[in-house]
Design a protein around this motif. Sequence first.
Motif, PDB file in Angstrom:
ATOM      1  N   PHE A 108       6.350  -0.192 -10.859  1.00  0.00           N
ATOM      2  CA  PHE A 108       5.966   1.119 -10.142  1.00  0.00           C
ATOM      3  C   PHE A 108       6.488   0.839  -8.841  1.00  0.00           C
ATOM      4  CE2 PHE A 108       3.576   4.210  -7.541  1.00  0.00           C
ATOM      5  CZ  PHE A 108       3.692   5.228  -8.528  1.00  0.00           C
ATOM      6  N   ILE A 109       6.377  -0.292  -8.010  1.00  0.00           N
ATOM      7  CA  ILE A 109       6.822  -0.457  -6.760  1.00  0.00           C
ATOM      8  C   ILE A 109       8.258  -0.660  -6.827  1.00  0.00           C
ATOM      9  CG2 ILE A 109       4.491  -1.322  -5.828  1.00  0.00           C
ATOM     10  CD1 ILE A 109       5.717  -4.140  -5.625  1.00  0.00           C
ATOM     11  N   GLY A 110       9.201  -0.806  -7.707  1.00  0.00           N
ATOM     12  CA  GLY A 110      10.215  -0.599  -7.725  1.00  0.00           C
ATOM     13  C   GLY A 110      11.086  -2.062  -7.916  1.00  0.00           C
ATOM     14  N   CYS A 111      10.475  -3.224  -8.359  1.00  0.00           N
ATOM     15  CA  CYS A 111      11.043  -4.521  -8.402  1.00  0.00           C
ATOM     16  C   CYS A 111      12.068  -4.412  -9.675  1.00  0.00           C
ATOM     17  CB  CYS A 111      10.029  -5.500  -8.711  1.00  0.00           C
ATOM     18  SG  CYS A 111       9.116  -5.670  -7.261  1.00  0.00           S
ATOM     19  N   ALA A 112      12.751  -5.358  -9.617  1.00  0.00           N
ATOM     20  CA  ALA A 112      14.114  -5.385 -10.535  1.00  0.00           C
ATOM     21  C   ALA A 112      13.429  -6.012 -11.879  1.00  0.00           C
ATOM     22  CB  ALA A 112      15.250  -6.162 -10.073  1.00  0.00           C
ATOM     23  N   ASP A 113      12.553  -6.869 -11.821  1.00  0.00           N
ATOM     24  CA  ASP A 113      11.797  -7.630 -12.795  1.00  0.00           C
ATOM     25  C   ASP A 113      10.794  -8.607 -12.525  1.00  0.00           C
ATOM     26  OD1 ASP A 113      13.292  -9.795 -11.480  1.00  0.00           O
ATOM     27  OD2 ASP A 113      15.067  -9.906 -13.142  1.00  0.00           O
ATOM     28  N   THR A 114      10.185  -9.068 -13.579  1.00  0.00           N
ATOM     29  CA  THR A 114       9.082 -10.065 -13.201  1.00  0.00           C
ATOM     30  C   THR A 114       9.407 -11.401 -13.739  1.00  0.00           C
ATOM     31  OG1 THR A 114       7.801  -8.118 -13.712  1.00  0.00           O
ATOM     32  CG2 THR A 114       6.619 -10.489 -13.650  1.00  0.00           C
ATOM     33  N   ILE A 115       9.246 -12.542 -12.980  1.00  0.00           N
ATOM     34  CA  ILE A 115       9.683 -13.735 -13.348  1.00  0.00           C
ATOM     35  C   ILE A 115       8.306 -14.495 -13.512  1.00  0.00           C
ATOM     36  CG2 ILE A 115      10.843 -15.888 -12.719  1.00  0.00           C
ATOM     37  CD1 ILE A 115      12.817 -13.508 -12.949  1.00  0.00           C
ATOM     38  N   ILE A 116       8.270 -15.108 -14.575  1.00  0.00           N
ATOM     39  CA  ILE A 116       6.827 -15.956 -14.818  1.00  0.00           C
ATOM     40  C   ILE A 116       7.210 -17.409 -14.668  1.00  0.00           C
ATOM     41  CG2 ILE A 116       5.021 -16.571 -16.683  1.00  0.00           C
ATOM     42  CD1 ILE A 116       5.217 -13.625 -16.136  1.00  0.00           C
ATOM     43  N   THR A 117       6.406 -18.199 -13.898  1.00  0.00           N
ATOM     44  CA  THR A 117       6.540 -19.692 -13.813  1.00  0.00           C
ATOM     45  C   THR A 117       5.298 -20.299 -13.427  1.00  0.00           C
ATOM     46  OG1 THR A 117       8.104 -21.281 -12.607  1.00  0.00           O
ATOM     47  CG2 THR A 117       7.413 -19.409 -11.324  1.00  0.00           C
ATOM     48  N   THR A 118       5.451 -21.454 -13.030  1.00  0.00           N
ATOM     49  CA  THR A 118       4.269 -22.385 -12.678  1.00  0.00           C
ATOM     50  C   THR A 118       4.147 -22.321 -11.051  1.00  0.00           C
ATOM     51  OG1 THR A 118       5.349 -24.388 -12.852  1.00  0.00           O
ATOM     52  CG2 THR A 118       4.181 -23.549 -14.961  1.00  0.00           C
TER      53      THR A 118
ATOM     54  N   GLU B 234      -4.016   3.815  11.299  1.00  0.00           N
ATOM     55  CA  GLU B 234      -2.640   4.469  10.755  1.00  0.00           C
ATOM     56  C   GLU B 234      -2.447   4.447   9.388  1.00  0.00           C
ATOM     57  OE1 GLU B 234      -0.695   6.132  12.414  1.00  0.00           O
ATOM     58  OE2 GLU B 234       1.254   5.768  11.169  1.00  0.00           O
ATOM     59  N   ALA B 235      -3.266   3.580   8.813  1.00  0.00           N
ATOM     60  CA  ALA B 235      -3.089   3.464   7.209  1.00  0.00           C
ATOM     61  C   ALA B 235      -4.069   4.506   6.593  1.00  0.00           C
ATOM     62  CB  ALA B 235      -3.547   2.215   6.619  1.00  0.00           C
ATOM     63  N   LEU B 236      -5.212   4.961   7.302  1.00  0.00           N
ATOM     64  CA  LEU B 236      -6.016   5.627   6.766  1.00  0.00           C
ATOM     65  C   LEU B 236      -5.244   7.174   6.957  1.00  0.00           C
ATOM     66  CD1 LEU B 236      -9.449   4.275   8.263  1.00  0.00           C
ATOM     67  CD2 LEU B 236      -8.638   4.941   5.789  1.00  0.00           C
ATOM     68  N   ARG B 237      -4.875   7.368   8.012  1.00  0.00           N
ATOM     69  CA  ARG B 237      -4.032   8.586   8.391  1.00  0.00           C
ATOM     70  C   ARG B 237      -2.863   8.940   7.425  1.00  0.00           C
ATOM     71  NH1 ARG B 237       0.085  10.481  10.377  1.00  0.00           N
ATOM     72  NH2 ARG B 237       1.285   8.643  10.615  1.00  0.00           N
ATOM     73  N   MET B 238      -2.200   7.931   7.414  1.00  0.00           N
ATOM     74  CA  MET B 238      -1.121   8.073   6.151  1.00  0.00           C
ATOM     75  C   MET B 238      -1.651   8.374   4.701  1.00  0.00           C
ATOM     76  SD  MET B 238       1.416   4.793   7.260  1.00  0.00           S
ATOM     77  CE  MET B 238       2.891   5.191   6.271  1.00  0.00           C
ATOM     78  N   GLY B 239      -2.862   8.127   4.531  1.00  0.00           N
ATOM     79  CA  GLY B 239      -3.355   8.389   3.226  1.00  0.00           C
ATOM     80  C   GLY B 239      -3.000   7.400   2.130  1.00  0.00           C
ATOM     81  N   ILE B 240      -2.566   6.109   2.533  1.00  0.00           N
ATOM     82  CA  ILE B 240      -2.207   4.948   1.743  1.00  0.00           C
ATOM     83  C   ILE B 240      -3.498   4.223   1.193  1.00  0.00           C
ATOM     84  CG2 ILE B 240       0.191   5.191   2.443  1.00  0.00           C
ATOM     85  CD1 ILE B 240      -0.469   2.620   3.968  1.00  0.00           C
ATOM     86  N   ILE B 241      -4.418   4.297   2.104  1.00  0.00           N
ATOM     87  CA  ILE B 241      -5.634   3.563   1.615  1.00  0.00           C
ATOM     88  C   ILE B 241      -6.832   4.744   1.527  1.00  0.00           C
ATOM     89  CG2 ILE B 241      -5.152   1.443   1.955  1.00  0.00           C
ATOM     90  CD1 ILE B 241      -6.554   1.533   4.982  1.00  0.00           C
TER      91      ILE B 241
ATOM     92  N   ALA C 169       0.960  -1.218  -0.028  1.00  0.00           N
ATOM     93  CA  ALA C 169       0.025  -0.012  -0.029  1.00  0.00           C
ATOM     94  C   ALA C 169       0.931   1.199   0.124  1.00  0.00           C
ATOM     95  CB  ALA C 169      -1.050  -0.124   1.387  1.00  0.00           C
ATOM     96  N   MET C 170       1.944   1.148   0.960  1.00  0.00           N
ATOM     97  CA  MET C 170       2.871   2.408   1.020  1.00  0.00           C
ATOM     98  C   MET C 170       3.590   2.644  -0.539  1.00  0.00           C
ATOM     99  SD  MET C 170       4.657   1.991   4.607  1.00  0.00           S
ATOM    100  CE  MET C 170       3.740   1.737   6.008  1.00  0.00           C
ATOM    101  N   ALA C 171       4.067   1.444  -1.144  1.00  0.00           N
ATOM    102  CA  ALA C 171       4.877   1.618  -2.498  1.00  0.00           C
ATOM    103  C   ALA C 171       3.810   2.180  -3.548  1.00  0.00           C
ATOM    104  CB  ALA C 171       5.401   0.264  -2.689  1.00  0.00           C
ATOM    105  N   LEU C 172       2.474   1.608  -3.399  1.00  0.00           N
ATOM    106  CA  LEU C 172       1.655   2.098  -4.312  1.00  0.00           C
ATOM    107  C   LEU C 172       1.069   3.490  -4.335  1.00  0.00           C
ATOM    108  CD1 LEU C 172      -0.268  -1.284  -5.041  1.00  0.00           C
ATOM    109  CD2 LEU C 172       1.207  -0.147  -6.570  1.00  0.00           C
ATOM    110  N   ARG C 173       1.296   4.332  -3.140  1.00  0.00           N
ATOM    111  CA  ARG C 173       0.828   5.610  -3.158  1.00  0.00           C
ATOM    112  C   ARG C 173       1.301   6.545  -4.397  1.00  0.00           C
ATOM    113  NH1 ARG C 173       1.112   9.385   1.467  1.00  0.00           N
ATOM    114  NH2 ARG C 173       1.918   7.992   2.879  1.00  0.00           N
ATOM    115  N   ASN C 174       0.462   7.301  -4.805  1.00  0.00           N
ATOM    116  CA  ASN C 174       0.644   7.729  -6.076  1.00  0.00           C
ATOM    117  C   ASN C 174       0.474   7.034  -7.311  1.00  0.00           C
ATOM    118  OD1 ASN C 174       1.105  10.287  -4.570  1.00  0.00           O
ATOM    119  ND2 ASN C 174       3.061   9.496  -4.291  1.00  0.00           N
TER     120      ASN C 174
END
Lengths: 290, 290
Positions: free
Chosen positions: B163-173, B39-46, B16-21
Amino acid sequence: MKLMIVGLGLIGGSMAMALRNYPDLECTAVTRNEVTRAEALRMGIIKSAWPTPDDAPIENQDMLMLCLPPDACVDFVSRHAMRLKKGAILTDVCGVKQPLKAAIDALAPHPFIYLGGHPMAGKERGSFANATPDLYRGSHYILVPDTDVPDSAMQAMKQMIHFIGCADTIITTPAEHDARIGYTSQLMHVMALALCDQHLLFDSYGFEGGSFRGATRVAALDPELWCELFSANREPLADLIDELRDNLQIYADLLRSGDRSALLERLRTSSDRKKAFDAERGLDRLHSPL
Amino acid sequence: MKLMIVGLGLIGGSMAMALRNYPDLECTAVTRNEVTRAEALRMGIIKSAWPTPDDAPIENQDMLMLCLPPDACVDFVSRHAMRLKKGAILTDVCGVKQPLKAAIDALAPHPFIYLGGHPMAGKERGSFANATPDLYRGSHYILVPDTDVPDSAMQAMKQMIHFIGCADTIITTPAEHDARIGYTSQLMHVMALALCDQHLLFDSYGFEGGSFRGATRVAALDPELWCELFSANREPLADLIDELRDNLQIYADLLRSGDRSALLERLRTSSDRKKAFDAERGLDRLHSPL
């Protein structure tokens, strides 16, 4: 104080960098590597440099710090330590302390004061090119002083250790050092190697997180150096590996038994040990080079 | 896009914090913890929060992200997933993927699109209090999409991951995920615990360096969570422990044999494996939470 650092690799080079601006210090170095000599002089972290100990004015030093692998330290001590003046401090940064201590005892009576050391800092890649002035920040610095070390020498050493940013100074004996380091360092390196021996390593690209990186980082080690360190402590280290194998067996058995409450109880007990360890030492405040 | 995060612990809270904005996102949450909701409502992340899924408008969501332990995820899916609207994306962050996949398959035909996930990030201490917006920075994000996931859903997920800053996406089963994670994550946690089971732990204060901290950090784990994770993958994990014990035995034997050239050869081979792994993946560029 005239300090001569013998060996300007990762540890010696970082030491020279960390001691830049140390009051009243004249720091010089011995290193075979011509490029390193030139670079260290250019950076201004040493005043002079010599390619071999034979040319270097060891006789004039107040402190000689050996930043060489263990076998090279032993060799250096037997060939050059008696050139030190009376009351000069001889120290080193070896990861095993008993072999060098034996070599020094064989010289007795000797003019110098032996105050062995081991900064608990490093990187998996050695050499002056990887040296940094903050390598020691937050680390423990272990000292193994001979019994007759005067207080003034201890204070001089501790001041330097504080200056380079270490968290604290730990005083111990060579035997105790080697037993503890067999666990806290050598076993961790064996384990990192064994984890990288697993057949899934190269199939696991993209699946690694912090636990994998933390556990395996040091597997990218210098084989020659670690072969020396392991060999100098081989029986205690083999015993520690046996103990680790027994501990691992317990988890495999619990998993196969399907007894989930017994597994949970084990995880509680073991994680509580780690939490107690961390809490007591405030490990979170310590720098980690990862 | 309406995103509902179920569970605002370390992983959900950091999400939720990483997805702010994040553009055009309406983020809401379900969490039993009243303090966390406030706290999450106060921070404005949800934008809104509900204490239980029963009260929450699951029917209106475009994406539902389950940030709960594995057993709670399975329970949630069987009780609430069918409330999702047609075409909504159901995702999760579980460290094992097969049990949840089985629970989802048991609902077929279902209105939602299942696109399981596992961000390779974490900390040994959970809870919203330890959540940070940069938790995911530099980490891999593994996706285990069902076979019929439309490209638009994959793109939506990948955009969030980027957007949340991950290096890459790995697709698997799910099966491949669990096999790989058994090694890269679960085995590392077992090993960290086993290292802390050693008798020398509490005698080793002051002797720890980076290798000890890196290898044992995750031993301070949440026993309930990891008991669930280990139990869901117990046979493959037990086999990996057996392999590790065999690998460790080789080092103990080499040390006891006193055959230094054989030991050196082994250290060369094993450290070369790790160096090759690091070089190929540029691991040095990845963030590590240690």
